[in-house]
Design a protein around this motif. Structure first.
Motif, PDB file in Angstrom:
ATOM      1  N   SER A  56       9.420  10.919 -16.576  1.00 50.11           N
ATOM      2  CA  SER A  56       9.552  11.137 -15.088  1.00 50.11           C
ATOM      3  C   SER A  56       8.998   9.763 -14.153  1.00 50.11           C
ATOM      4  CB  SER A  56       9.101  12.260 -14.709  1.00 50.11           C
ATOM      5  OG  SER A  56       7.530  12.563 -15.161  1.00 50.11           O
ATOM      6  N   ALA A  57       8.123   9.286 -14.728  1.00 52.28           N
ATOM      7  CA  ALA A  57       7.378   7.968 -14.027  1.00 52.28           C
ATOM      8  C   ALA A  57       8.350   7.032 -14.051  1.00 52.28           C
ATOM      9  CB  ALA A  57       6.217   7.607 -14.545  1.00 52.28           C
ATOM     10  N   GLY A  58       9.394   6.815 -15.079  1.00 52.32           N
ATOM     11  CA  GLY A  58      10.284   5.784 -14.980  1.00 52.32           C
ATOM     12  C   GLY A  58      11.488   5.919 -14.101  1.00 52.32           C
ATOM     13  N   ARG A  59      11.522   7.047 -13.226  1.00 56.92           N
ATOM     14  CA  ARG A  59      12.534   7.294 -12.224  1.00 56.92           C
ATOM     15  C   ARG A  59      12.476   6.206 -11.131  1.00 56.92           C
ATOM     16  NH1 ARG A  59      12.051  13.691 -12.069  1.00 56.92           N
ATOM     17  NH2 ARG A  59      12.888  14.069 -14.334  1.00 56.92           N
ATOM     18  N   ALA A  60      13.586   5.708 -10.491  1.00 58.54           N
ATOM     19  CA  ALA A  60      13.689   4.775  -9.510  1.00 58.54           C
ATOM     20  C   ALA A  60      13.012   5.306  -8.163  1.00 58.54           C
ATOM     21  CB  ALA A  60      15.287   4.627  -9.192  1.00 58.54           C
ATOM     22  N   MET A  61      12.551   4.435  -7.585  1.00 59.37           N
ATOM     23  CA  MET A  61      11.865   4.812  -6.191  1.00 59.37           C
ATOM     24  C   MET A  61      12.978   5.079  -5.278  1.00 59.37           C
ATOM     25  SD  MET A  61       8.390   4.812  -7.059  1.00 59.37           S
ATOM     26  CE  MET A  61       8.926   5.618  -8.350  1.00 59.37           C
ATOM     27  N   PRO A  62      12.749   5.567  -4.045  1.00 58.01           N
ATOM     28  CA  PRO A  62      13.799   5.926  -3.047  1.00 58.01           C
ATOM     29  C   PRO A  62      14.510   4.775  -2.566  1.00 58.01           C
ATOM     30  CG  PRO A  62      11.613   7.256  -2.534  1.00 58.01           C
ATOM     31  CD  PRO A  62      11.242   6.386  -3.752  1.00 58.01           C
ATOM     32  N   ASP A  63      13.520   3.438  -2.451  1.00 58.36           N
ATOM     33  CA  ASP A  63      14.326   2.191  -2.262  1.00 58.36           C
ATOM     34  C   ASP A  63      14.981   1.664  -3.053  1.00 58.36           C
ATOM     35  OD1 ASP A  63      12.215   1.252  -3.764  1.00 58.36           O
ATOM     36  OD2 ASP A  63      11.443   0.003  -2.230  1.00 58.36           O
ATOM     37  N   GLY A  64      15.029   2.128  -4.383  1.00 60.85           N
ATOM     38  CA  GLY A  64      15.698   1.609  -5.330  1.00 60.85           C
ATOM     39  C   GLY A  64      15.247   0.857  -6.603  1.00 60.85           C
ATOM     40  N   ARG A  65      14.039   0.538  -6.336  1.00 60.69           N
ATOM     41  CA  ARG A  65      13.067  -0.200  -7.132  1.00 60.69           C
ATOM     42  C   ARG A  65      13.049   0.571  -8.428  1.00 60.69           C
ATOM     43  NH1 ARG A  65       7.959  -1.989  -4.428  1.00 60.69           N
ATOM     44  NH2 ARG A  65       8.123  -0.332  -3.392  1.00 60.69           N
ATOM     45  N   GLN A  66      12.963  -0.100  -9.481  1.00 60.22           N
ATOM     46  CA  GLN A  66      12.884   0.645 -10.871  1.00 60.22           C
ATOM     47  C   GLN A  66      11.347   0.451 -11.615  1.00 60.22           C
ATOM     48  OE1 GLN A  66      15.327   2.885 -12.111  1.00 60.22           O
ATOM     49  NE2 GLN A  66      13.903   3.248 -13.579  1.00 60.22           N
ATOM     50  N   PRO A  67      10.491   1.449 -11.870  1.00 66.61           N
ATOM     51  CA  PRO A  67       9.199   1.165 -12.352  1.00 66.61           C
ATOM     52  C   PRO A  67       9.614   0.252 -13.908  1.00 66.61           C
ATOM     53  CG  PRO A  67       9.307   3.314 -11.661  1.00 66.61           C
ATOM     54  CD  PRO A  67      10.756   2.637 -11.534  1.00 66.61           C
ATOM     55  N   GLU A  68       8.705  -0.778 -14.017  1.00 63.73           N
ATOM     56  CA  GLU A  68       9.059  -1.478 -15.152  1.00 63.73           C
ATOM     57  C   GLU A  68       7.522  -1.998 -15.696  1.00 63.73           C
ATOM     58  OE1 GLU A  68      10.997  -5.216 -14.266  1.00 63.73           O
ATOM     59  OE2 GLU A  68      10.105  -5.153 -12.564  1.00 63.73           O
ATOM     60  N   PRO A  69       7.580  -2.381 -16.904  1.00 65.55           N
ATOM     61  CA  PRO A  69       6.266  -3.023 -17.630  1.00 65.55           C
ATOM     62  C   PRO A  69       5.896  -4.247 -17.056  1.00 65.55           C
ATOM     63  CG  PRO A  69       7.900  -2.353 -19.270  1.00 65.55           C
ATOM     64  CD  PRO A  69       8.466  -2.184 -17.947  1.00 65.55           C
ATOM     65  N   GLY A  70       4.995  -4.838 -17.472  1.00 62.87           N
ATOM     66  CA  GLY A  70       4.499  -6.065 -17.156  1.00 62.87           C
ATOM     67  C   GLY A  70       3.501  -6.281 -15.907  1.00 62.87           C
ATOM     68  N   GLY A  71       3.464  -7.470 -15.150  1.00 61.02           N
ATOM     69  CA  GLY A  71       2.564  -7.358 -13.944  1.00 61.02           C
ATOM     70  C   GLY A  71       1.164  -7.798 -14.371  1.00 61.02           C
ATOM     71  N   TRP A  72       0.100  -7.528 -13.587  1.00 61.58           N
ATOM     72  CA  TRP A  72      -0.946  -8.079 -13.735  1.00 61.58           C
ATOM     73  C   TRP A  72      -2.238  -7.030 -13.513  1.00 61.58           C
ATOM     74  CZ3 TRP A  72      -1.574 -12.893 -15.673  1.00 61.58           C
ATOM     75  CH2 TRP A  72      -0.499 -13.679 -15.670  1.00 61.58           C
ATOM     76  N   ASN A  73      -1.742  -5.775 -13.094  1.00 57.54           N
ATOM     77  CA  ASN A  73      -2.796  -4.575 -13.124  1.00 57.54           C
ATOM     78  C   ASN A  73      -3.200  -4.535 -14.573  1.00 57.54           C
ATOM     79  OD1 ASN A  73      -2.928  -4.478 -10.373  1.00 57.54           O
ATOM     80  ND2 ASN A  73      -1.144  -3.030 -10.474  1.00 57.54           N
ATOM     81  N   ARG A  74      -4.311  -4.103 -14.829  1.00 55.02           N
ATOM     82  CA  ARG A  74      -4.788  -4.039 -16.427  1.00 55.02           C
ATOM     83  C   ARG A  74      -5.905  -3.140 -16.787  1.00 55.02           C
ATOM     84  NH1 ARG A  74      -5.334  -9.725 -14.529  1.00 55.02           N
ATOM     85  NH2 ARG A  74      -7.588 -10.403 -14.434  1.00 55.02           N
ATOM     86  N   LEU A  75      -6.073  -2.719 -17.904  1.00 52.70           N
ATOM     87  CA  LEU A  75      -7.179  -1.944 -18.357  1.00 52.70           C
ATOM     88  C   LEU A  75      -8.150  -3.044 -18.802  1.00 52.70           C
ATOM     89  CD1 LEU A  75      -8.161   0.495 -19.793  1.00 52.70           C
ATOM     90  CD2 LEU A  75      -7.219   0.116 -21.656  1.00 52.70           C
ATOM     91  N   GLN A  76      -9.301  -2.839 -18.671  1.00 46.68           N
ATOM     92  CA  GLN A  76     -10.339  -3.989 -19.222  1.00 46.68           C
ATOM     93  C   GLN A  76     -11.096  -3.328 -20.222  1.00 46.68           C
ATOM     94  OE1 GLN A  76     -14.412  -4.597 -17.258  1.00 46.68           O
ATOM     95  NE2 GLN A  76     -13.267  -6.927 -16.949  1.00 46.68           N
ATOM     96  N   LEU A  77     -11.386  -3.942 -21.480  1.00 51.35           N
ATOM     97  CA  LEU A  77     -12.036  -3.411 -22.604  1.00 51.35           C
ATOM     98  C   LEU A  77     -13.399  -4.335 -22.835  1.00 51.35           C
ATOM     99  CD1 LEU A  77      -9.189  -2.308 -25.227  1.00 51.35           C
ATOM    100  CD2 LEU A  77     -10.489  -0.977 -23.641  1.00 51.35           C
TER     101      LEU A  77
END
Length: 128
Positions: A56-77
């Motif tokens: 369900s988190a992978g569904r397109a946003m109202p503006d058509g953008r598709q959630p996808e992997p990657g980017g720069w936000n991150r978990l820190q260990l």
């Protein structure tokens, strides 16, 4: 009082591959049932929600953008000996985006999980 839990969601290309990667390299444990669309893994109070394209988190946003992997936000260990941890992970075939960088707060390096999401490995300056 129970321990606080933090949930972090990563969009992933292959749920099983990402689940295996976090379990094998960082000691996360699977939580509950998994499917090709979604799985959860935990390490201490951190629960990673690994959501594939069919979740369900992978569904397109109202503006058509598709959630996808990657980017720069991150978990820190956080690790006490970052260099040793990086050496261990490289030996296991983990990919890194950079080399260890050091600054006033400590040292860090960015690992990439199979879908291209970032995990920051960090060693505070006070430990080194």
């Amino acid at each position: 009082m129970s321990e606080a839990q933090v949930n972090v969601r990563y969009m992933v290309s292959d749920v099983q591959e990402s689940t295996d990667w976090f379990v094998r390299h960082f000691g996360f444990q699977p939580v509950g049932p998994a499917s090709p669309a979604f799985a959860a893994v935990e390490r201490g109070p951190v629960r990673l929600l690994l959501s594939g394209p069919k979740s369900s988190a992978g569904r397109a946003m109202p503006d058509g953008r598709q959630p996808e992997p990657g980017g720069w936000n991150r978990l820190q260990l956080v690790f006490g000996d970052l260099a040793a941890e990086v050496e261990r992970l490289r030996g296991e075939g983990v990919r890194f985006r950079n080399e260890i960088l050091s600054g006033p707060g400590g040292s860090q390096i960015l690992a990439e999980e199979p879908s291209g999401n970032v995990v920051e490995l960090f060693q505070p300056a006070a430990w080194g």
